[in-house]
Design an enzyme around this catalytic site. Structure first.
Site, mmCIF file in Angstrom:
data_model
loop_
_atom_site.group_PDB
_atom_site.id
_atom_site.type_symbol
_atom_site.label_atom_id
_atom_site.label_comp_id
_atom_site.label_asym_id
_atom_site.label_seq_id
_atom_site.Cartn_x
_atom_site.Cartn_y
_atom_site.Cartn_z
ATOM 1 N N LYS A 95 0.837 -1.213 0.000
ATOM 2 C CA LYS A 95 0.000 0.000 0.000
ATOM 3 C C LYS A 95 0.865 1.253 0.000
ATOM 4 O O LYS A 95 0.620 2.195 -0.746
ATOM 5 C CB LYS A 95 -0.866 0.017 1.262
ATOM 6 C CG LYS A 95 -2.213 -0.606 1.116
ATOM 7 C CD LYS A 95 -3.024 -0.187 2.330
ATOM 8 C CE LYS A 95 -4.357 -0.854 2.374
ATOM 9 N NZ LYS A 95 -5.092 -0.514 3.596
ATOM 10 N N GLU A 136 -15.610 9.770 12.390
ATOM 11 C CA GLU A 136 -15.870 10.190 11.004
ATOM 12 C C GLU A 136 -17.266 9.738 10.608
ATOM 13 O O GLU A 136 -17.786 8.767 11.131
ATOM 14 C CB GLU A 136 -14.801 9.635 10.057
ATOM 15 C CG GLU A 136 -14.574 8.128 10.139
ATOM 16 C CD GLU A 136 -15.629 7.286 9.479
ATOM 17 O OE1 GLU A 136 -16.275 7.804 8.553
ATOM 18 O OE2 GLU A 136 -15.820 6.137 9.909
ATOM 19 N N PHE A 137 -17.841 10.471 9.634
ATOM 20 C CA PHE A 137 -19.179 10.109 9.161
ATOM 21 C C PHE A 137 -19.166 9.971 7.646
ATOM 22 O O PHE A 137 -20.116 10.343 6.975
ATOM 23 C CB PHE A 137 -20.202 11.159 9.608
ATOM 24 C CG PHE A 137 -20.265 11.298 11.106
ATOM 25 C CD1 PHE A 137 -21.009 10.392 11.853
ATOM 26 C CD2 PHE A 137 -19.555 12.279 11.767
ATOM 27 C CE1 PHE A 137 -21.057 10.487 13.238
ATOM 28 C CE2 PHE A 137 -19.591 12.388 13.151
ATOM 29 C CZ PHE A 137 -20.342 11.492 13.885
ATOM 30 N N PHE A 156 -32.372 7.240 3.242
ATOM 31 C CA PHE A 156 -32.269 5.932 3.907
ATOM 32 C C PHE A 156 -33.622 5.267 4.105
ATOM 33 O O PHE A 156 -33.862 4.574 5.085
ATOM 34 C CB PHE A 156 -31.471 6.041 5.213
ATOM 35 C CG PHE A 156 -30.004 6.067 4.925
ATOM 36 C CD1 PHE A 156 -29.434 7.167 4.311
ATOM 37 C CD2 PHE A 156 -29.202 4.970 5.189
ATOM 38 C CE1 PHE A 156 -28.087 7.180 3.966
ATOM 39 C CE2 PHE A 156 -27.850 4.969 4.853
ATOM 40 C CZ PHE A 156 -27.304 6.086 4.237
ATOM 41 N N LEU A 157 -34.493 5.492 3.123
ATOM 42 C CA LEU A 157 -35.787 4.801 3.121
ATOM 43 C C LEU A 157 -35.915 3.954 1.863
ATOM 44 O O LEU A 157 -37.018 3.685 1.409
ATOM 45 C CB LEU A 157 -36.932 5.817 3.185
ATOM 46 C CG LEU A 157 -37.237 6.432 4.550
ATOM 47 C CD1 LEU A 157 -38.422 7.379 4.456
ATOM 48 C CD2 LEU A 157 -37.526 5.357 5.607
ATOM 49 N N ALA A 175 -35.986 0.652 0.260
ATOM 50 C CA ALA A 175 -36.102 -0.768 0.626
ATOM 51 C C ALA A 175 -35.266 -1.594 -0.341
ATOM 52 O O ALA A 175 -35.049 -1.208 -1.485
ATOM 53 C CB ALA A 175 -37.557 -1.182 0.555
ATOM 54 N N CYS A 224 -19.480 -0.754 7.859
ATOM 55 C CA CYS A 224 -19.880 -0.054 9.091
ATOM 56 C C CYS A 224 -21.173 -0.552 9.733
ATOM 57 O O CYS A 224 -21.170 -0.991 10.879
ATOM 58 C CB CYS A 224 -19.988 1.436 8.814
ATOM 59 S SG CYS A 224 -18.391 2.165 8.475
ATOM 60 N N LYS A 240 -21.216 -4.114 11.335
ATOM 61 C CA LYS A 240 -20.277 -4.219 12.456
ATOM 62 C C LYS A 240 -20.691 -3.311 13.624
ATOM 63 O O LYS A 240 -20.651 -3.709 14.780
ATOM 64 C CB LYS A 240 -18.891 -3.866 11.910
ATOM 65 C CG LYS A 240 -17.948 -3.153 12.788
ATOM 66 C CD LYS A 240 -16.610 -2.938 12.102
ATOM 67 C CE LYS A 240 -16.393 -1.526 11.611
ATOM 68 N NZ LYS A 240 -16.272 -0.480 12.610
ATOM 69 N N ARG A 283 -17.315 -5.938 1.514
ATOM 70 C CA ARG A 283 -17.600 -6.356 2.879
ATOM 71 C C ARG A 283 -19.110 -6.398 3.147
ATOM 72 O O ARG A 283 -19.826 -5.445 2.894
ATOM 73 C CB ARG A 283 -16.889 -5.431 3.879
ATOM 74 C CG ARG A 283 -15.416 -5.785 4.001
ATOM 75 C CD ARG A 283 -14.679 -4.835 4.885
ATOM 76 N NE ARG A 283 -14.442 -3.563 4.228
ATOM 77 C CZ ARG A 283 -13.792 -2.548 4.795
ATOM 78 N NH1 ARG A 283 -13.345 -2.656 6.030
ATOM 79 N NH2 ARG A 283 -13.593 -1.424 4.130
HETATM 80 C C1 UDX Z 1 -22.144 4.334 6.317
HETATM 81 C C2 UDX Z 1 -22.670 5.691 6.808
HETATM 82 O O1 UDX Z 1 -23.525 6.259 5.817
HETATM 83 C C3 UDX Z 1 -21.525 6.634 7.121
HETATM 84 O O2 UDX Z 1 -22.014 7.845 7.649
HETATM 85 C C4 UDX Z 1 -20.604 5.959 8.134
HETATM 86 O O3 UDX Z 1 -19.503 6.783 8.449
HETATM 87 C C5 UDX Z 1 -20.130 4.619 7.600
HETATM 88 O O4 UDX Z 1 -21.251 3.798 7.266
HETATM 89 P P1 UDX Z 1 -21.280 3.303 4.004
HETATM 90 O O5 UDX Z 1 -21.150 2.004 4.717
HETATM 91 O O6 UDX Z 1 -20.176 3.746 3.124
HETATM 92 O O7 UDX Z 1 -21.497 4.503 5.063
HETATM 93 O O8 UDX Z 1 -22.583 3.240 3.087
HETATM 94 P P2 UDX Z 1 -24.071 3.799 3.043
HETATM 95 O O9 UDX Z 1 -24.221 4.619 1.849
HETATM 96 O O10 UDX Z 1 -24.503 4.389 4.313
HETATM 97 O O11 UDX Z 1 -24.871 2.430 2.780
HETATM 98 C C6 UDX Z 1 -24.789 1.335 3.683
HETATM 99 C C7 UDX Z 1 -25.657 0.204 3.212
HETATM 100 O O12 UDX Z 1 -27.028 0.523 3.355
HETATM 101 C C8 UDX Z 1 -25.463 -0.177 1.729
HETATM 102 O O13 UDX Z 1 -25.432 -1.573 1.621
HETATM 103 C C9 UDX Z 1 -26.686 0.409 1.044
HETATM 104 O O14 UDX Z 1 -27.046 -0.304 -0.101
HETATM 105 C C10 UDX Z 1 -27.721 0.255 2.144
HETATM 106 N N1 UDX Z 1 -28.846 1.204 2.032
HETATM 107 C C11 UDX Z 1 -28.627 2.541 2.175
HETATM 108 C C12 UDX Z 1 -30.132 0.726 1.824
HETATM 109 O O15 UDX Z 1 -30.357 -0.482 1.690
HETATM 110 N N2 UDX Z 1 -31.164 1.631 1.746
HETATM 111 C C13 UDX Z 1 -30.987 2.961 1.903
HETATM 112 O O16 UDX Z 1 -31.964 3.709 1.832
HETATM 113 C C14 UDX Z 1 -29.674 3.436 2.107
#
Ligand code: UDX
Length: 425
Positions: A35, A146-147, A244-245, A247, A255, A258, A322
């Site tokens: 890396k 971090e977010f 995040f709604l 389905a 994240c 875990k 993952r």
């Molecule tokens: C997430 C958080 O969004 C972020 O703030 C945090 O720091 C790390 O975890 P990430 O894992 O990169 O980020 O992906 P994210 O876009 O949040 O999606 C996570 C999972 O949820 C994905 O598998 C996605 O397909 C799923 N998802 C997301 C849904 O099934 N429906 C949704 O409406 C949104």
């Protein structure tokens, strides 16, 4: 300021590059030689929108090393961004964090703020500070979760929704405000334990929101409602919000799975069952098998069938596998004797590391669906969303689609003679 970042994964590398973009001098350390060599040559080991460009732009301010002495000996700030993967019992594995802390403790003699970016169980920052202070009282530890979401990590860091700083004294707080001087975001200044909790509570809430809409979706199927319309109607309420709604076949990634398990584990440790989080975890495990359950109504097993899989990664715009639904479903197809053909725009090299020979990897969607008995969609890549729908009937042996991301319109597909099964409508 002179910043060192430990770990060059999604969290560490993105933090490092964004800090350099904001004018800091950044030294990155990792234990992985490959890396570091790749980074030194100007390339990013992870696929992340805009990251490599920003690395190039700030190459004078970014340094990469394997040498801990060089990395830590005169750092003013040390960000820890190494992984905290899940252990078998659901708790967070702090092995990598502890290794970094041991090195810092051996090397750092100067005044320094150690900033924990990695997601760690509540109370971990206190333990880290106790350990470090036993050797050097001039070290302070700050929790600064971090977010960032993969795919939009650079944007999420540079234009952060909020910057959470959990510090126990004025000096540490002031230094952190200086580090983030050029960031335009709301600041949440709190104590370390609250900062650690903000991270878990945020991620677990989002996971819960997804599991909630997935349960509603499953019920919509039974009662003849359409979950996309339901989510639209709910989302206009500002108290609920439209994000995040969506389905689908469940959440994956590094994240949510875990962090839900880690908080649940931690709450049990305190004799406090988090019932809602537990439900989110259970619903998600079931949801990942939702399409197979649907297919079982028609096929007892998949023996002898050719299955086209579109999308391998846990979500679009990342090569990360993952906890991806593809990894739950494909082994079942293979175990039952199906022939699996798969396509993903960036996920194939990583998938090949797990299944080098068992799957026929294809270069295009057309090639994947050709002569297939059925097609499973696990990731909503734009190429799949925009794909010419007529090709499904033209190329497949039987035009049967199981869509885990609800990307197509039921009526349109029905009119084209395609058997279309999705989630919640
Ligand atoms: C997430 C958080 O969004 C972020 O703030 C945090 O720091 C790390 O975890 P990430 O894992 O990169 O980020 O992906 P994210 O876009 O949040 O999606 C996570 C999972 O949820 C994905 O598998 C996605 O397909 C799923 N998802 C997301 C849904 O099934 N429906 C949704 O409406 C949104």
């Amino acid at each position: 300021m002179k910043i060192t970042v430990a770990g060059t994964g999604y969290v560490g590398l993105v933090t490092a590059v964004c800090m350099a973009e904001k004018g800091h001098e950044v030294n990155c350390i990792d234990i992985n030689k490959e890396k570091i060599e790749m980074l030194k040559s100007g390339h990013s080991p992870i696929y992340e929108n805009g990251l490599e460009e920003l690395m190039q732009k700030n190459k004078e301010k970014l340094h990469f090393t394997l040498d801990s002495q060089e990395a830590y000996q005169d750092a003013e700030i040390i960000f820890i961004g190494v992984g905290t993967p899940e252990k078998r019992d659901g708790s967070a594995n702090l092995k990598y964090i502890n290794e970094v802390v041991d090195q810092i403790s051996e090397i750092v003699q100067q005044e320094c703020v150690v900033v924990v970016k990695s997601t760690v169980p509540i109370g971990t920052n206190d333990k880290i500070e106790k350990k470090l202070k036993s050797k050097n009282t001039k070290i302070d530890v700050v929790s600064n979760p971090e977010f960032l979401a993969q795919g939009t990590a650079v944007h999420d860091t540079l234009c952060a929704s909020r910057i959470v700083i959990g510090a126990e004294n004025k000096r540490a707080k002031e230094i952190m405000l200086k580090v983030y001087e050029k960031f335009d975001a709301p600041f949440v200044l709190t104590n370390r334990r609250s900062a650690e909790m903000i991270k878990y509570a945020s991620n677990d809430f989002l996971a819960l929101k997804i599991s909630y809409i997935n349960e509603i979706a499953n019920l919509c199927e039974e009662i003849g409602a359409n979950v996309q319309d339901v989510a639209l109607g709910m989302g206009y309420d500002p108290r609920i919000g439209s994000k995040f709604l969506k389905a689908g076949i469940g959440y994956g990634g590094s994240c949510f799975p875990k962090d839900t398990k880690a908080l649940h584990w931690l709450s049990n440790l305190h004799d406090h069952e988090l019932k809602t989080v537990k439900a989110a975890i259970e619903v998600n495990e079931q949801q990942k098998l939702r399409l197979i359950k649907k297919a079982r109504k028609k096929y007892n097993n998949f023996e002898g069938l050719t299955i086209a899989v579109l999308g391998l990664t846990f979500k679009p715009d990342t090569d990360d596998l993952r906890e991806a639904p593809s990894l739950t479903n494909i082994p079942i197809f293979l175990e039952e004797g199906a022939k699996v053909k798969a396509w993903d725009p960036v996920g194939i090299p990583n998938f090949k590391k797990i299944y080098p020979l068992e799957i026929e990897y294809c270069n295009s969607i057309e090639e994947t669906i050709k002569d297939a008995d059925m097609c499973f969609i696990f990731t909503e890549w734009s190429e799949i969303v925009e794909f010419d729908l007529d090709k499904y009937s033209e190329l497949m042996k039987r035009a049967v689609i199981y869509d885990g991301r609800n990307i197509y319109d039921n009526e349109t597909l029905k009119n084209k003679g395609i058997h279309y099964f999705c989630i919640g409508k």
